[in-house]
Design a protein around this motif. Structure first.
Motif, PDB file in Angstrom:
ATOM      1  N   ILE A   1     -13.210  12.558 -10.282  1.00 55.46           N
ATOM      2  CA  ILE A   1     -12.044  11.698  -9.782  1.00 55.46           C
ATOM      3  C   ILE A   1     -11.819  11.721  -8.405  1.00 55.46           C
ATOM      4  CG2 ILE A   1      -9.436  11.922 -10.022  1.00 55.46           C
ATOM      5  CD1 ILE A   1     -10.371  13.180 -12.999  1.00 55.46           C
TER       6      ILE A   1
ATOM      7  N   THR B   1       2.105   2.867 -20.575  1.00 60.27           N
ATOM      8  CA  THR B   1       3.412   2.499 -20.821  1.00 60.27           C
ATOM      9  C   THR B   1       4.502   3.615 -20.410  1.00 60.27           C
ATOM     10  OG1 THR B   1       2.510   1.392 -22.827  1.00 60.27           O
ATOM     11  CG2 THR B   1       4.907   1.828 -22.840  1.00 60.27           C
TER      12      THR B   1
ATOM     13  N   GLY C   1      -9.383   6.263 -22.000  1.00 61.14           N
ATOM     14  CA  GLY C   1      -8.976   6.355 -23.643  1.00 61.14           C
ATOM     15  C   GLY C   1      -8.900   5.187 -24.076  1.00 61.14           C
ATOM     16  N   TYR C   2      -8.066   4.778 -25.043  1.00 58.09           N
ATOM     17  CA  TYR C   2      -8.187   3.489 -26.007  1.00 58.09           C
ATOM     18  C   TYR C   2      -7.597   2.398 -24.983  1.00 58.09           C
ATOM     19  CZ  TYR C   2      -8.793   6.104 -30.032  1.00 58.09           C
ATOM     20  OH  TYR C   2      -9.630   6.797 -31.312  1.00 58.09           O
ATOM     21  N   VAL C   3      -6.986   2.507 -23.884  1.00 61.21           N
ATOM     22  CA  VAL C   3      -6.725   1.626 -22.980  1.00 61.21           C
ATOM     23  C   VAL C   3      -7.724   1.454 -21.913  1.00 61.21           C
ATOM     24  CG1 VAL C   3      -4.994   0.537 -21.630  1.00 61.21           C
ATOM     25  CG2 VAL C   3      -4.307   1.346 -23.613  1.00 61.21           C
TER      26      VAL C   3
ATOM     27  N   LYS D   1      -0.640   1.208 -15.800  1.00 58.39           N
ATOM     28  CA  LYS D   1      -1.194   0.633 -17.012  1.00 58.39           C
ATOM     29  C   LYS D   1      -0.754   1.176 -18.102  1.00 58.39           C
ATOM     30  CE  LYS D   1      -3.966  -2.810 -17.825  1.00 58.39           C
ATOM     31  NZ  LYS D   1      -3.226  -4.280 -17.861  1.00 58.39           N
TER      32      LYS D   1
ATOM     33  N   LEU E   1      -2.747  -4.664 -25.405  1.00 62.26           N
ATOM     34  CA  LEU E   1      -3.793  -4.876 -26.702  1.00 62.26           C
ATOM     35  C   LEU E   1      -3.143  -4.056 -27.815  1.00 62.26           C
ATOM     36  CD1 LEU E   1      -5.448  -1.894 -26.875  1.00 62.26           C
ATOM     37  CD2 LEU E   1      -6.237  -2.528 -24.737  1.00 62.26           C
TER      38      LEU E   1
HETATM   39  P1  NAD Z   1      -5.642   8.145 -24.550  1.00 58.69           P
HETATM   40  O1  NAD Z   1      -5.043   9.607 -24.814  1.00 58.69           O
HETATM   41  O2  NAD Z   1      -6.805   7.628 -25.366  1.00 58.69           O
HETATM   42  O3  NAD Z   1      -6.450   8.387 -22.979  1.00 58.69           O
HETATM   43  C1  NAD Z   1      -5.482   8.965 -21.955  1.00 58.69           C
HETATM   44  C2  NAD Z   1      -6.754   9.476 -21.233  1.00 58.69           C
HETATM   45  O4  NAD Z   1      -6.289  10.052 -19.765  1.00 58.69           O
HETATM   46  C3  NAD Z   1      -7.287  10.810 -21.804  1.00 58.69           C
HETATM   47  O5  NAD Z   1      -8.733  10.583 -21.890  1.00 58.69           O
HETATM   48  C4  NAD Z   1      -7.072  12.075 -20.911  1.00 58.69           C
HETATM   49  O6  NAD Z   1      -8.099  13.019 -20.949  1.00 58.69           O
HETATM   50  C5  NAD Z   1      -6.833  11.158 -19.198  1.00 58.69           C
HETATM   51  N1  NAD Z   1      -6.352  11.875 -18.461  1.00 58.69           N
HETATM   52  C6  NAD Z   1      -4.876  12.408 -18.426  1.00 58.69           C
HETATM   53  N2  NAD Z   1      -4.530  12.874 -17.255  1.00 58.69           N
HETATM   54  C7  NAD Z   1      -5.438  12.544 -16.514  1.00 58.69           C
HETATM   55  C8  NAD Z   1      -5.744  13.059 -15.018  1.00 58.69           C
HETATM   56  N3  NAD Z   1      -4.782  13.686 -14.411  1.00 58.69           N
HETATM   57  N4  NAD Z   1      -7.031  12.685 -14.535  1.00 58.69           N
HETATM   58  C9  NAD Z   1      -7.704  12.054 -15.328  1.00 58.69           C
HETATM   59  N5  NAD Z   1      -7.701  11.632 -16.400  1.00 58.69           N
HETATM   60  C10 NAD Z   1      -6.445  12.113 -17.190  1.00 58.69           C
HETATM   61  O7  NAD Z   1      -4.419   7.204 -24.345  1.00 58.69           O
HETATM   62  P2  NAD Z   1      -4.426   5.791 -24.666  1.00 58.69           P
HETATM   63  O8  NAD Z   1      -4.488   5.143 -25.890  1.00 58.69           O
HETATM   64  O9  NAD Z   1      -5.598   5.071 -23.574  1.00 58.69           O
HETATM   65  O10 NAD Z   1      -2.991   5.202 -23.892  1.00 58.69           O
HETATM   66  C11 NAD Z   1      -2.768   5.314 -22.460  1.00 58.69           C
HETATM   67  C12 NAD Z   1      -1.435   4.733 -22.024  1.00 58.69           C
HETATM   68  O11 NAD Z   1      -1.435   3.383 -22.624  1.00 58.69           O
HETATM   69  C13 NAD Z   1      -0.185   5.217 -22.867  1.00 58.69           C
HETATM   70  O12 NAD Z   1       0.738   5.218 -22.022  1.00 58.69           O
HETATM   71  C14 NAD Z   1       0.074   4.186 -23.932  1.00 58.69           C
HETATM   72  O13 NAD Z   1       1.236   4.258 -24.371  1.00 58.69           O
HETATM   73  C15 NAD Z   1      -0.450   3.044 -23.446  1.00 58.69           C
HETATM   74  N6  NAD Z   1      -0.749   1.863 -24.232  1.00 58.69           N
HETATM   75  C16 NAD Z   1      -1.748   2.191 -25.338  1.00 58.69           C
HETATM   76  C17 NAD Z   1      -2.231   1.269 -26.001  1.00 58.69           C
HETATM   77  C18 NAD Z   1      -3.227   1.752 -27.189  1.00 58.69           C
HETATM   78  O14 NAD Z   1      -3.421   0.639 -28.059  1.00 58.69           O
HETATM   79  N7  NAD Z   1      -3.678   2.654 -27.439  1.00 58.69           N
HETATM   80  C19 NAD Z   1      -1.998  -0.106 -25.739  1.00 58.69           C
HETATM   81  C20 NAD Z   1      -1.096  -0.412 -24.846  1.00 58.69           C
HETATM   82  C21 NAD Z   1      -0.737   0.769 -24.062  1.00 58.69           C
END
Ligand code: NAD
Ligand code: UGA
Length: 470
Positions: free
Chosen positions: A80, A136, A15-17, A134, A173
């Protein structure tokens, strides 16, 4: 210092992280194979698209990084099982939204994706594996992950025993500046008990992060620091937004107030821009999570204190929608309004919890016809966010504009909701000619030059600024 030589990293969650973080790891650790694995097939397909303008997320600089590392030492996959089995170090970077049902609904984090990914790791990992939070997470989740990893394995005396070390390494980030934040972080935080595992992660980071910026704490401090950092940042925005309303009432100017207080080193000048209310996937959910934790530990006063940050945020969105309606002769029914910006901030295509969603919904409820333009958000996302069901391009009272010009044509008002650079210097003189009169600008980001726009005849409301109109 003793450490393990990491050759294979896997990140669960693209995802975004997960995506940007692993791209930066791959860039700086060319001898490490980095695999980002996700259950979402279409997302992985886009990460592997040869045309990097189709990557599933937009971040300045990300496309270049992906072009340089992908299929060299950076891989995106849906496999996976294999990615986990090959990894010495696994980052869990899955989504942790607020629970919508059951105990703690509306506040607690929904940990189902974290649990599912920990179970996958327990099942497929081989030998000794370092598992890193990683995502939160609520304080003390590392303990839950450790229990899942050790207790959910199938008992098979013929297979060699697996072992795990759990670390917390929260990500700080911000979207829109993710690559810069990852390349030059203010700090890297690592929480843990197993010194060898900690050293192994430190070894990777020191490929590009100066040692003095890497801080190590116990697991619980690391988990709580992440929630606290987001709560403090969100609190600043609610504070400045609260003062913006007072400025509008008193002829003080929020940009002058922000500058004056920001020059105090103890306050600092960042995160003092007023706006339509903070959005994004994390501030609200992380504060709610903090509130839930406080309630769980019977710290009710502390819970109420942090909850107020969210209350002010909701109030800001609400008051802006109301003042738009009031300004337009108390009705927007059947009036075309140009919405500029739908993402929760500039330089991202992410709309999660964007203030634009709530404000647009309120205006639609009042019968307005919205013409929405955002440089990076696509029509499908807008339809999803505004719960527009139609399969066709028709969005009922919502029009999807592909330029500022078409959004503003025949509109009664321009409403700037995201601080995209191209909204700063709009050709107001040309724009007003094509609009209904009186023509309004509602600038929720304090972005535009009010004098210029007023000079060509606009009525203006700018957040935190008493913009007197005739
Ligand atoms: P996101 O929804 O963009 O990405 C999460 C990904 O995890 C999805 O693509 C989903 O399909 C995948 N996923 C879920 N369960 C899975 C599994 N069992 N096996 C494989 N893949 C799986 O979320 P994000 O924005 O990347 O955030 C992820 C975490 O990081 C959250 O806890 C968020 O709080 C934290 N975070 C986000 C940011 C931000 O800017 N977006 C910054 C710092 C921390
Ligand atoms: C935020 C934090 O800044 C990151 O450190 C953190 O890692 C991340 O949350 C997370 O945990 O997800 P992000 O939400 O991507 O990052 O973006 P921010 O720049 O923090 O903006 C959040 C919201 O606040 C946006 O809607 C933005 O427009 C608004 N904002 C920000 C203001 O209204 N005024 C400001 O001065 C700053």
């Amino acid at each position: 210092m003793a450490s393990l030589k990491i050759k294979n990293i896997c990140c669960i969650g693209a995802g975004y992280v997960g995506g940007p973080t692993m791209a930066v790891f791959a860039q700086h650790c060319p001898n490490v194979k980095v695999t980002v694995a996700d259950i979402n097939e279409s997302r992985i397909k886009l990460w592997n698209d040869s045309d990097t303008s189709n990557l599933p997320i937009y971040e300045p600089g990300l496309d270049k990084l992906i072009s340089n590392c992908r299929n060299k030492n950076l891989f995106f996959t849906n496999n996976i099982q294999e990615s986990i089995a090959n990894a010495d170090m696994i980052f869990l970077s899955v989504n942790t939204p607020t629970k919508s049902k059951g105990v703690g609904a509306g506040k607690a984090s929904d940990l189902r994706w974290v649990e599912a990914s920990a179970r996958q790791v327990a099942k497929f990992a081989q030998g000794h594996t370092i598992v890193i939070e990683k995502s939160t997470l609520p304080v003390r989740t590392a303990k839950t992950i450790q229990r899942i990893l050790t207790n959910s394995q199938e008992i098979n005396l013929k297979k060699p025993k697996k072992s795990f070390s759990v670390l917390s390494n929260p990500e700080f980030l911000s979207e829109g500046t993710a690559i810069k934040d990852l390349q030059e972080p203010d700090r890297v935080l690592i929480g843990g008990e197993d010194q060898i595992a900690i050293n192994s992660l430190v070894d990777l980071y020191t490929n590009w992060v100066p040692c003095e910026k890497i801080i190590c704490t116990n697991l619980w401090s690391s988990e709580l620091s992440k929630l606290t950092a987001n709560a403090f940042l969100a609190q600043r925005i609610s504070s400045i937004n609260a003062i913006s309303a007072l400025c509008e009432a008193t002829e003080a100017d929020i940009t002058q107030v922000s500058k004056a207080i920001g020059l105090d080193k103890r306050i600092g000048n960042e995160f003092l821009s007023p706006g339509p209310g903070f959005g994004g996937s994390c501030f609200q959910k992380d504060i709610l999570n903090l509130v839930y934790l406080c309630e769980y530990y019977n710290l009710d006063e502390v819970a109420r204190y942090w909850e107020e940050v969210i209350n002010i945020n909701n109030w800001q969105k609400d008051r802006i929608a109301k003042l738009i309606v009031n300004s337009l002769f108390d009705t927007v029914s059947g009036k075309k309004l140009a919405i500029l910006g739908f993402s929760f901030k500039a330089n991202t295509n992410d709309t999660r919890n964007s203030a634009s969603i709530d404000i647009c919904r309120d205006l639609l409820e009042e019968g307005a016809i919205l013409s929405i333009y955002d440089p990076k958000v696509d029509i499908h996302q807008i339809k999803k966010d505004l719960e527009i069901k139609s399969e066709t391009k028709d969005m009922g009272n919502c029009l999807f504009a592909n330029s500022i010009e078409s959004a503003t044509q025949d509109a009664h008002a321009v409403i700037i909701l995201t601080e995209w650079k191209q909204f700063k210097d709009i050709a107001w003189e040309e724009t007003i000619k094509k609009m209904k009169k009186p023509a309004w600008i509602f600038d929720t980001r304090s972005l535009i030059d009010v004098k210029k726009a007023k000079g060509v005849g606009f009525d203006i409301w700018q957040v935190g600024n008493q913009t007197k109109n005739n």
